[in-house]
Each structure stands twice: as structure tokens, then as C-alpha cells.
Scaffold this motif. Sequence first.
Motif, PDB file in Angstrom:
ATOM      1  N   LEU A   1       0.763  -1.306   0.212  1.00  0.00           N
ATOM      2  CA  LEU A   1       0.128  -0.056   0.050  1.00  0.00           C
ATOM      3  C   LEU A   1       0.779   1.408   0.135  1.00  0.00           C
ATOM      4  O   LEU A   1       0.544   2.295  -0.668  1.00  0.00           O
ATOM      5  N   ALA A   2       2.105   1.253   0.676  1.00  0.00           N
ATOM      6  CA  ALA A   2       2.930   2.302   0.848  1.00  0.00           C
ATOM      7  C   ALA A   2       3.453   2.532  -0.551  1.00  0.00           C
ATOM      8  O   ALA A   2       3.666   3.825  -1.140  1.00  0.00           O
ATOM      9  N   ALA A   3       3.708   1.614  -1.407  1.00  0.00           N
ATOM     10  CA  ALA A   3       4.341   1.392  -2.506  1.00  0.00           C
ATOM     11  C   ALA A   3       3.438   2.329  -3.629  1.00  0.00           C
ATOM     12  O   ALA A   3       3.842   3.097  -4.589  1.00  0.00           O
ATOM     13  N   VAL A   4       2.244   1.710  -3.516  1.00  0.00           N
ATOM     14  CA  VAL A   4       1.206   2.193  -4.338  1.00  0.00           C
ATOM     15  C   VAL A   4       0.963   3.724  -4.369  1.00  0.00           C
ATOM     16  O   VAL A   4       0.722   4.638  -5.264  1.00  0.00           O
ATOM     17  N   GLY A   5       0.859   3.940  -2.796  1.00  0.00           N
ATOM     18  CA  GLY A   5       0.614   5.458  -2.600  1.00  0.00           C
ATOM     19  C   GLY A   5       1.774   6.382  -2.941  1.00  0.00           C
ATOM     20  O   GLY A   5       1.480   7.593  -3.507  1.00  0.00           O
ATOM     21  N   SER A   6       2.959   5.974  -2.861  1.00  0.00           N
ATOM     22  CA  SER A   6       4.149   6.645  -3.190  1.00  0.00           C
ATOM     23  C   SER A   6       4.193   6.802  -4.767  1.00  0.00           C
ATOM     24  O   SER A   6       4.571   8.118  -5.289  1.00  0.00           O
TER      25      SER A   6
ATOM     26  N   PHE B   1      -0.049  20.020  -5.298  1.00  0.00           N
ATOM     27  CA  PHE B   1       1.008  19.547  -4.492  1.00  0.00           C
ATOM     28  C   PHE B   1       0.802  19.318  -2.836  1.00  0.00           C
ATOM     29  O   PHE B   1       1.279  18.453  -2.530  1.00  0.00           O
ATOM     30  N   ILE B   2      -0.155  20.342  -2.675  1.00  0.00           N
ATOM     31  CA  ILE B   2      -0.876  20.078  -1.131  1.00  0.00           C
ATOM     32  C   ILE B   2      -1.314  18.910  -1.030  1.00  0.00           C
ATOM     33  O   ILE B   2      -1.339  18.182   0.068  1.00  0.00           O
ATOM     34  N   VAL B   3      -2.306  18.715  -1.932  1.00  0.00           N
ATOM     35  CA  VAL B   3      -3.262  17.121  -1.915  1.00  0.00           C
ATOM     36  C   VAL B   3      -2.344  16.196  -2.029  1.00  0.00           C
ATOM     37  O   VAL B   3      -2.396  15.160  -0.939  1.00  0.00           O
ATOM     38  N   SER B   4      -1.012  16.447  -2.717  1.00  0.00           N
ATOM     39  CA  SER B   4      -0.332  15.134  -2.713  1.00  0.00           C
ATOM     40  C   SER B   4       0.693  14.890  -1.417  1.00  0.00           C
ATOM     41  O   SER B   4       1.047  13.913  -0.970  1.00  0.00           O
ATOM     42  N   GLN B   5       0.544  15.825  -0.651  1.00  0.00           N
ATOM     43  CA  GLN B   5       1.361  15.914   0.639  1.00  0.00           C
ATOM     44  C   GLN B   5       0.684  14.797   1.596  1.00  0.00           C
ATOM     45  O   GLN B   5       1.325  14.388   2.516  1.00  0.00           O
ATOM     46  N   ALA B   6      -0.727  14.706   1.344  1.00  0.00           N
ATOM     47  CA  ALA B   6      -1.264  13.841   2.338  1.00  0.00           C
ATOM     48  C   ALA B   6      -0.928  12.300   2.199  1.00  0.00           C
ATOM     49  O   ALA B   6      -0.878  11.629   2.981  1.00  0.00           O
ATOM     50  N   LEU B   7      -0.415  12.082   0.956  1.00  0.00           N
ATOM     51  CA  LEU B   7       0.048  10.557   0.616  1.00  0.00           C
ATOM     52  C   LEU B   7       1.513  10.445   1.447  1.00  0.00           C
ATOM     53  O   LEU B   7       2.099   9.295   1.408  1.00  0.00           O
TER      54      LEU B   7
ATOM     55  N   LEU C   1       1.325   7.440   3.662  1.00  0.00           N
ATOM     56  CA  LEU C   1       1.580   6.027   2.878  1.00  0.00           C
ATOM     57  C   LEU C   1       3.210   5.881   2.578  1.00  0.00           C
ATOM     58  O   LEU C   1       3.769   4.847   2.868  1.00  0.00           O
ATOM     59  N   SER C   2       3.503   6.861   1.766  1.00  0.00           N
ATOM     60  CA  SER C   2       4.798   6.876   1.314  1.00  0.00           C
ATOM     61  C   SER C   2       5.955   6.583   2.040  1.00  0.00           C
ATOM     62  O   SER C   2       6.835   5.803   1.969  1.00  0.00           O
ATOM     63  N   PHE C   3       5.887   7.652   3.216  1.00  0.00           N
ATOM     64  CA  PHE C   3       7.038   7.477   4.183  1.00  0.00           C
ATOM     65  C   PHE C   3       6.637   6.792   5.426  1.00  0.00           C
ATOM     66  O   PHE C   3       6.879   5.606   5.839  1.00  0.00           O
ATOM     67  N   ALA C   4       5.513   7.068   6.164  1.00  0.00           N
ATOM     68  CA  ALA C   4       4.955   6.698   7.435  1.00  0.00           C
ATOM     69  C   ALA C   4       4.797   5.290   7.436  1.00  0.00           C
ATOM     70  O   ALA C   4       5.092   4.496   8.422  1.00  0.00           O
TER      71      ALA C   4
ATOM     72  N   MET D   1      11.056   9.276  -9.739  1.00  0.00           N
ATOM     73  CA  MET D   1      11.271   8.352  -8.551  1.00  0.00           C
ATOM     74  C   MET D   1      10.317   6.839  -8.613  1.00  0.00           C
ATOM     75  O   MET D   1      10.459   6.360  -7.798  1.00  0.00           O
ATOM     76  N   VAL D   2       9.536   6.968  -9.611  1.00  0.00           N
ATOM     77  CA  VAL D   2       8.719   6.101  -9.891  1.00  0.00           C
ATOM     78  C   VAL D   2       9.700   4.741 -10.266  1.00  0.00           C
ATOM     79  O   VAL D   2       9.337   3.588 -10.316  1.00  0.00           O
ATOM     80  N   ILE D   3      11.001   5.015 -10.777  1.00  0.00           N
ATOM     81  CA  ILE D   3      11.658   4.194 -11.085  1.00  0.00           C
ATOM     82  C   ILE D   3      12.231   3.380  -9.878  1.00  0.00           C
ATOM     83  O   ILE D   3      12.714   2.153  -9.901  1.00  0.00           O
TER      84      ILE D   3
END
Length: 382
Positions: A272-277, A293-299, A302-305, A362-364
Motif C-alpha cells: 500500500l505504501a508503494a502504491v501510494g508513493s 502539490f498540497i493534496v499530494s502531501q497527504a500521501l 503512505l509513502s514514508f510513514a 522516483m517511480v523508477i
Amino acid sequence: MNNQRWLAKNFFMFFITWGIFLPYWTGWLINDKGLTVSDASIIMGFGLVARAISTILIFPYVSKIMSNKNVLIFFTVASLVTALLYVPIDSFVGLFIMTMLFSALYPALLPAVESSAATLMQQGGIHYGKARSLGSFGYVVAVLIISMITGMYGEQMILWAMIFGLTALLAIQLMPAPNVLSLAPPKETGKTLSMRGLFDVKSFIVVLFVVILLQGAHASYYNYGYIYLQELNVNPFYIGMILNVAVLFEIIYFLKADTFLTKWKPSSLMLLAAVGSTVRWIMIYAFPNMPMFIVSQALHALSFAMAHYAFIRYISQALPKEQIPNAQGIYSALAMSLSAAILTLLGGALYEVEPSLAFLGMVICTGPAIVLILLTKNRFNY
């Protein structure tokens, strides 16, 4: 002292100092010590290498000969002494040497606190997420306080704030710690305590590679997020607030992590973290404007936490107590330092072509992470 309260205090106070070091140290070297941008970049770049070497070699070694409590005291005292030694030094060579030393000692406190957390999780009754959320809150507090006091009294206050923070952290370390953290490590020196023994756990190799990809994928965000918002003509007054939106969602996730998706395996959380990232970086590329960009901050939740929490849960469940410092050292060195350093170069090259490409690039990392998890989660049952 109550185990939960002890862990929360350590996370909060350490991340107060982390909120001084991470965003402000380069600026302090430039504005207070008089270095050029290129000289400060060289020093901090080598400092990142020193940090990686320390957390993969020095920290695990110290953890083998000292209890968790004494490891924390050792690195706190060493960091405080090194910070004090900065005071009279102004030359490039002197600052280079001191930063290498400080970078080898101070960041080791992060895996030290995380190792203590994983050990307490094994004993049960600890809500890691709630304690870790206070760490993120401490980081936000530090960023806001330092921005105010430097505006009032100048950049020289950055070093004194760090010295004060480390002194407060030492005071916490000198208080009674949970009994399990005061136990001396076993006298064994064989395979069970070595790095080689750690890699005999096949699922650990896969999990480590996944978190290297997921945490490394934040390289462009950490290094170019600020200037990207400048590219979008965002008022500098609001940039700090926008960047702190990610930390806010990180705090919210950690607060709920111990009750949210508790039946999910670490592999499912990492997926789930990988998909969110992946969605996060594609969103920034596809919609190059401030609102998205602000909306993407919510992710960031997932991506980090979520990725970080999944790794902590994995090592607390899959590894013996004696191997946790080794795992934390490798994670800190490879996932939190070297991978970000390497991917910063890729992000920088893409940023020069087109700023938003640095994030899409970073999708790489996140794409292969998704594939790897899907191929291995059932085979290794992690």
C-alpha cells in the motif's frame, strides 16, 4: 518509568534535535561559519557518507557491547561534546573534521531509539505509532521555533539550540529506563549476532531492498521540494507551511498505526505504501500546481510513514532482540542515507530538464518495489 512514556519522551526530544540538524545545519555552516554554498555542500555530502558508515558499522558494534540504555547515553554524550567543540572552529578543514565526527555520532541516535522501540514492542504493551507521532510533532515544533529564534537573534542560535536539545536529551537518558533496555547484551560473538546471521533470514533481504526503494524515492522531495514550490511562484512565507502538511499527515498515521490495519502483514502495508508513493510522484508531475502539490502531501502518510512502520513491525516480529540493532543500522545506512544520496543525483539531472520530472523519476523505485512485493510476499510470508 512507564515504558510508553519513556519511549515517547525519547522520540519527542530526539526529533526536536533532528528538526534542528536536518533542515538548518547547512545554512548554519554558510551563514554563521562563513562557508560558501559549495564548501558547505561538500562537507554535508561527506557527512552523509560518514553517517552511513557509522550506522552500518559503529552503531551495531557499540550495541553488541552495551545495553540499549548505555548505547543511548554513549551517543548522546559524544554528540554533545562534539557539538561543543564546534564553537571555536571557523576554518574549512576544522569544520570538515568536526562535521565528519558529528555525522558519525549524532545520527546514530536515530537507530538507537528505534532499536529500543522495537525491543519494547517485542515485550508487548507498547504503542509504537503513538510514541513515534510525538517524534514527528517534535520535529515540527523545532522547525517553527528555530525559524523564529534565528529571525530574532541570527543563525548562531542554531548551534546553541542543538547544544540545549542534546543536553535535554541526555537528561532523559539519565532517568530510569525500562528494565529490558538496561540488560547487557549476550556474550555470544558468533553468527547469531553478526551481519551474516541477519542475512540468513531470507525475508529480511527482500524487506530491506523494498524499504531501500521506498525511502530512497523521497530523494527528490526532500532535496528539491522547496525550490520546486519556488518554481510554482509560491510565496516563501507559505512554503514551510505547505511542506509541514506532509509531517501533519505523518503524525496522524502514526497516531492511528497501532489500531489501523493491525491485521495486515508488513508486506501488505509495504504494498500500500508503494502504491501510494507511486500515485504521489505521478500526481506532482501530472498536475504542476500548488493545490495538487498540497493534496499530494497527504500521501506522505503512505509513502514514508506506512513504509517505515511496516519495517519496524517486521523486525520486531521476525528478528531476535540481538539482531535488531544490526537491522536498524543497515536500514538507516542504506534506506535513509545512501539510497537518498544516489537518487538525489538522478533527481538533480531530471530537475534540470524539467522540474516536475525529478518527482516522476522516483517511480523508477516505487514501480519495482510493487513488483517485488507481489512476487515475494507469499513465498517468504512476511
